[in-house]
Design an enzyme around this catalytic site. Structure first.
Site, PDB file in Angstrom:
ATOM      1  N   GLY A  69      45.170   7.768 -38.736  1.00  0.00           N
ATOM      2  CA  GLY A  69      45.934   9.007 -38.624  1.00  0.00           C
ATOM      3  C   GLY A  69      46.668   9.352 -39.901  1.00  0.00           C
ATOM      4  O   GLY A  69      46.973  10.517 -40.150  1.00  0.00           O
ATOM      5  N   PHE A  70      46.947   8.344 -40.725  1.00  0.00           N
ATOM      6  CA  PHE A  70      47.669   8.593 -41.978  1.00  0.00           C
ATOM      7  C   PHE A  70      46.747   9.254 -42.996  1.00  0.00           C
ATOM      8  O   PHE A  70      47.125  10.186 -43.697  1.00  0.00           O
ATOM      9  CB  PHE A  70      48.223   7.275 -42.537  1.00  0.00           C
ATOM     10  CG  PHE A  70      48.989   7.440 -43.830  1.00  0.00           C
ATOM     11  CD1 PHE A  70      50.290   7.923 -43.815  1.00  0.00           C
ATOM     12  CD2 PHE A  70      48.407   7.135 -45.059  1.00  0.00           C
ATOM     13  CE1 PHE A  70      51.002   8.088 -44.994  1.00  0.00           C
ATOM     14  CE2 PHE A  70      49.116   7.309 -46.245  1.00  0.00           C
ATOM     15  CZ  PHE A  70      50.415   7.788 -46.208  1.00  0.00           C
ATOM     16  N   ALA A  92      41.268   9.614 -37.443  1.00  0.00           N
ATOM     17  CA  ALA A  92      40.014   9.598 -36.715  1.00  0.00           C
ATOM     18  C   ALA A  92      39.033  10.649 -37.246  1.00  0.00           C
ATOM     19  O   ALA A  92      39.414  11.780 -37.536  1.00  0.00           O
ATOM     20  CB  ALA A  92      40.277   9.840 -35.235  1.00  0.00           C
ATOM     21  N   TYR A 119      48.207  15.814 -32.632  1.00  0.00           N
ATOM     22  CA  TYR A 119      47.250  16.421 -33.562  1.00  0.00           C
ATOM     23  C   TYR A 119      45.901  16.746 -32.906  1.00  0.00           C
ATOM     24  O   TYR A 119      45.358  17.820 -33.094  1.00  0.00           O
ATOM     25  CB  TYR A 119      47.001  15.492 -34.757  1.00  0.00           C
ATOM     26  CG  TYR A 119      48.024  15.624 -35.848  1.00  0.00           C
ATOM     27  CD1 TYR A 119      47.905  16.602 -36.830  1.00  0.00           C
ATOM     28  CD2 TYR A 119      49.119  14.776 -35.912  1.00  0.00           C
ATOM     29  CE1 TYR A 119      48.857  16.719 -37.831  1.00  0.00           C
ATOM     30  CE2 TYR A 119      50.063  14.882 -36.914  1.00  0.00           C
ATOM     31  CZ  TYR A 119      49.924  15.857 -37.879  1.00  0.00           C
ATOM     32  OH  TYR A 119      50.858  15.984 -38.860  1.00  0.00           O
ATOM     33  N   ASN A 146      38.028   4.965 -38.213  1.00  0.00           N
ATOM     34  CA  ASN A 146      38.476   5.188 -36.844  1.00  0.00           C
ATOM     35  C   ASN A 146      37.635   6.351 -36.313  1.00  0.00           C
ATOM     36  O   ASN A 146      37.659   7.441 -36.872  1.00  0.00           O
ATOM     37  CB  ASN A 146      39.969   5.549 -36.886  1.00  0.00           C
ATOM     38  CG  ASN A 146      40.608   5.684 -35.524  1.00  0.00           C
ATOM     39  OD1 ASN A 146      40.511   6.723 -34.884  1.00  0.00           O
ATOM     40  ND2 ASN A 146      41.273   4.643 -35.080  1.00  0.00           N
ATOM     41  N   SER A 182      43.441   7.536 -27.821  1.00  0.00           N
ATOM     42  CA  SER A 182      44.368   8.582 -28.251  1.00  0.00           C
ATOM     43  C   SER A 182      44.753   9.432 -27.046  1.00  0.00           C
ATOM     44  O   SER A 182      43.896   9.784 -26.230  1.00  0.00           O
ATOM     45  CB  SER A 182      43.712   9.474 -29.306  1.00  0.00           C
ATOM     46  OG  SER A 182      44.463  10.663 -29.449  1.00  0.00           O
ATOM     47  N   ASN A 184      45.629  12.468 -27.228  1.00  0.00           N
ATOM     48  CA  ASN A 184      45.578  13.890 -27.609  1.00  0.00           C
ATOM     49  C   ASN A 184      44.230  14.585 -27.454  1.00  0.00           C
ATOM     50  O   ASN A 184      44.072  15.743 -27.826  1.00  0.00           O
ATOM     51  CB  ASN A 184      46.075  14.039 -29.049  1.00  0.00           C
ATOM     52  CG  ASN A 184      47.518  13.589 -29.170  1.00  0.00           C
ATOM     53  OD1 ASN A 184      48.310  13.857 -28.280  1.00  0.00           O
ATOM     54  ND2 ASN A 184      47.836  12.886 -30.231  1.00  0.00           N
ATOM     55  N   THR A 185      43.224  13.864 -26.940  1.00  0.00           N
ATOM     56  CA  THR A 185      41.948  14.495 -26.608  1.00  0.00           C
ATOM     57  C   THR A 185      41.783  14.365 -25.097  1.00  0.00           C
ATOM     58  O   THR A 185      41.724  13.244 -24.580  1.00  0.00           O
ATOM     59  CB  THR A 185      40.781  13.795 -27.350  1.00  0.00           C
ATOM     60  OG1 THR A 185      40.974  13.964 -28.748  1.00  0.00           O
ATOM     61  CG2 THR A 185      39.426  14.375 -26.944  1.00  0.00           C
ATOM     62  N   LYS A 215      40.391  -0.043 -30.007  1.00  0.00           N
ATOM     63  CA  LYS A 215      41.847   0.148 -30.018  1.00  0.00           C
ATOM     64  C   LYS A 215      42.342   0.509 -28.625  1.00  0.00           C
ATOM     65  O   LYS A 215      41.777   1.379 -27.973  1.00  0.00           O
ATOM     66  CB  LYS A 215      42.199   1.253 -31.019  1.00  0.00           C
ATOM     67  CG  LYS A 215      43.694   1.430 -31.261  1.00  0.00           C
ATOM     68  CD  LYS A 215      43.929   2.307 -32.476  1.00  0.00           C
ATOM     69  CE  LYS A 215      45.387   2.582 -32.716  1.00  0.00           C
ATOM     70  NZ  LYS A 215      45.602   3.423 -33.908  1.00  0.00           N
ATOM     71  N   ASN A 244      47.777   2.019 -29.711  1.00  0.00           N
ATOM     72  CA  ASN A 244      47.903   3.428 -30.089  1.00  0.00           C
ATOM     73  C   ASN A 244      49.308   3.938 -29.678  1.00  0.00           C
ATOM     74  O   ASN A 244      50.135   3.154 -29.239  1.00  0.00           O
ATOM     75  CB  ASN A 244      46.800   4.240 -29.383  1.00  0.00           C
ATOM     76  CG  ASN A 244      46.308   5.380 -30.256  1.00  0.00           C
ATOM     77  OD1 ASN A 244      47.112   6.119 -30.823  1.00  0.00           O
ATOM     78  ND2 ASN A 244      45.008   5.533 -30.375  1.00  0.00           N
TER      79      ASN A 244
HETATM   80  C1  LIG Z   1      50.723  11.506 -37.008  1.00  0.00           C
HETATM   81  C2  LIG Z   1      49.923  10.400 -36.385  1.00  0.00           C
HETATM   82  C3  LIG Z   1      48.541  10.558 -36.264  1.00  0.00           C
HETATM   83  C4  LIG Z   1      47.784   9.523 -35.682  1.00  0.00           C
HETATM   84  N1  LIG Z   1      46.424   9.656 -35.583  1.00  0.00           N
HETATM   85  C5  LIG Z   1      45.686   8.628 -35.084  1.00  0.00           C
HETATM   86  C6  LIG Z   1      44.270   8.710 -35.048  1.00  0.00           C
HETATM   87  O1  LIG Z   1      43.663   9.679 -35.483  1.00  0.00           O
HETATM   88  N2  LIG Z   1      43.584   7.650 -34.501  1.00  0.00           N
HETATM   89  C7  LIG Z   1      44.230   6.539 -34.001  1.00  0.00           C
HETATM   90  O2  LIG Z   1      43.583   5.601 -33.536  1.00  0.00           O
HETATM   91  N3  LIG Z   1      45.573   6.435 -34.068  1.00  0.00           N
HETATM   92  C8  LIG Z   1      46.304   7.443 -34.601  1.00  0.00           C
HETATM   93  N4  LIG Z   1      47.666   7.323 -34.665  1.00  0.00           N
HETATM   94  C9  LIG Z   1      48.306   6.104 -34.122  1.00  0.00           C
HETATM   95  C10 LIG Z   1      48.586   5.075 -35.218  1.00  0.00           C
HETATM   96  O3  LIG Z   1      47.407   4.621 -35.821  1.00  0.00           O
HETATM   97  C11 LIG Z   1      49.347   3.872 -34.622  1.00  0.00           C
HETATM   98  O4  LIG Z   1      48.552   3.245 -33.647  1.00  0.00           O
HETATM   99  C12 LIG Z   1      50.673   4.291 -33.983  1.00  0.00           C
HETATM  100  O5  LIG Z   1      51.296   5.301 -34.735  1.00  0.00           O
HETATM  101  C13 LIG Z   1      51.655   3.120 -33.870  1.00  0.00           C
HETATM  102  O6  LIG Z   1      52.000   2.629 -35.142  1.00  0.00           O
HETATM  103  P1  LIG Z   1      53.395   3.002 -35.880  1.00  0.00           P
HETATM  104  O7  LIG Z   1      54.467   2.832 -34.878  1.00  0.00           O
HETATM  105  O8  LIG Z   1      53.469   2.068 -37.036  1.00  0.00           O
HETATM  106  O9  LIG Z   1      53.254   4.416 -36.312  1.00  0.00           O
HETATM  107  C14 LIG Z   1      48.431   8.332 -35.230  1.00  0.00           C
HETATM  108  C15 LIG Z   1      49.809   8.200 -35.393  1.00  0.00           C
HETATM  109  C16 LIG Z   1      50.560   9.202 -35.957  1.00  0.00           C
HETATM  110  C17 LIG Z   1      52.051   9.012 -36.117  1.00  0.00           C
END
Ligand SMILES: Cc1cc2nc3c(=O)[nH]c(=O)nc-3n(C[C@H](O)[C@H](O)[C@H](O)COP(=O)(O)O)c2cc1C
Length: 363
Positions: A69-70, A92, A119, A146, A182, A184-185, A215, A244
């Site tokens: 996601g970053f 992703a 997102y 991802n 996720s 969000n889908t 995951k 996640n």
């Molecule tokens: C803005 C944002 C977008 C993310 N997009 C995805 C993604 O596309 N795919 C995914 O598996 N996790 C995504 N995540 C989840 C992160 O990979 C991670 O699992 C989650 O943020 C927990 O870690 P943290 O507390 O260190 O942020 C996203 C997280 C954030 C904050």
């Protein structure tokens, strides 16, 4: 006060998505200035034998990775080592490009050191991202993809999306992370079931010999986590990533009722899910912990609870760009304090032993 601390209030005035786009732009620009960029790598990138690991035949210089996601479109990879990361995930990624959900779709809960995002897999699609990866692969650090299904792909055809992604990307990444967790889908988390996972791994393992990880969501019941952890191992998952983001909106005041929460409020549940998964399958697959990791103490706790590798995202927003270096430095101290000569000696030392029939007979 550090430079980051002094500009933090200013950053927090900007919409989170715009702030992220500015960071992306800054990192892309900075990497073209070696005079600025190389000292950053020198300062932040920790490469000490005590933290070096070989997993799936890949060299991990340190255990802290970029969480998914970053770097959704794989535009920042050359900057990963400048932020101190030892590896990371892009995406992703979906087969077709997609816009994601409508804006605004990211929010800060500053007093909780949390982010909430909805997102919905906005990304440029596999074709464009593959071309970008081709230019830098193989990279000095392990890169994972991802992978997720397009929003418009019905659940019964989801496997086809994952197959396309693995076929397209198998020569430009080091490993895959199947994202069916996720929030969000719509309907994606429904795929976290026995039938889909078995079929998916069977199909994907036929396409590549590169590691395929899965995951998990933190919002599953404990019993389901146990079942899916065992099922993943049975289906030869090379790793399990926990976790996640969460849709437990009770964790913050005034939540937005969509999207997933990351950062500090997720810390406790993420650790709990790690404990459950490790108690069940530690030693049978590689376990990766993510969710609220923001200090060396928290990172060390996760390693002792069975995680070989760790990831973070939200901590960068609240602790700044030096956080990965700080965690790695602190980890080395903690390992040495407890008499470990190498990180591998600490991995899993706190995993509760499962009570076998023999043990219970003896007690
Ligand atoms: C803005 C944002 C977008 C993310 N997009 C995805 C993604 O596309 N795919 C995914 O598996 N996790 C995504 N995540 C989840 C992160 O990979 C991670 O699992 C989650 O943020 C927990 O870690 P943290 O507390 O260190 O942020 C996203 C997280 C954030 C904050």
């Amino acid at each position: 006060m550090s430079f980051f601390e002094s500009i933090k209030p200013l950053i927090y005035k900007i919409d989170p998505e715009i702030a992220h786009n500015l960071v992306e732009l800054a990192l892309k620009t900075a990497r073209r200035c070696p005079l600025f960029f190389n000292p950053l790598i020198e300062k932040n990138f920790i490469d000490e034998p005590i933290l070096n690991q070989k997993i799936w035949g890949l060299e991990f210089k340190n255990p802290i990775g970029v969480a998914a996601g970053f770097d959704k479109n794989a535009t920042m990879i050359p900057a990963w080592p400048a932020l101190g990361f030892g590896w990371g995930e892009v995406g992703a990624i979906t087969p077709k490009p997609q816009e994601g959900n409508k804006k605004p779709r990211a929010w800060r809960h500053i007093e909780y050191e949390a982010v909430q995002n909805a997102y919905g897999f906005n990304n440029e699609g596999v074709e464009v991202i593959k071309k970008r990866l081709q230019k830098i692969y193989p990279f000095i650090l392990p890169i994972g993809a991802n992978i997720g299904k397009n929003k418009t792909t019905p659940e019964e055809k989801a496997i086809e999306d994952y197959k396309i992604l693995v076929s397209e990307l198998k020569d430009v990444v080091d490993f895959f992370v199947v994202n069916i967790s996720s929030p969000n889908t719509p309907g994606l988390r429904d795929l976290l079931n026995e039938e889909f996972i078995s079929e998916l791994f069977k199909e994907l393992k036929n396409l590549t010999s590169k590691p395929i990880l899965i995951k998990f969501s933190p919002d599953m019941e404990d019993k389901m986590i146990i079942n899916l952890a065992n099922l993943s191992v049975e289906n030869r998952a090379d790793g399990i990533i926990v976790t996640n983001t969460t849709t437990n909106y009770d964790l913050v005041n005034s939540p937005i009722k969509r999207g997933g929460i990351s950062g500090k409020p997720l810390q406790k549940r993420s650790f709990e899910v790690l404990r459950i998964v490790a108690s069940e399958v530690f030693g049978k697959t590689t376990i990766i912990s993510v969710g609220g990791i923001d200090s060396s103490e928290e990172a060390y706790k996760r390693i002792r609870m069975g995680a070989s590798l760790l990831q973070l995202y939200t901590a960068i927003i609240y602790k700044g760009p030096g956080i990965v270096r700080e965690i790695n430095r602190g980890l080395i101290e903690l390992l040495k304090r407890d008499g470990f000569n190498h990180i591998s000696e600490a991995i899993g030392v706190d995993v509760p032993k499962k009570l076998t029939k023999k043990d219970s007979d003896a007690s």
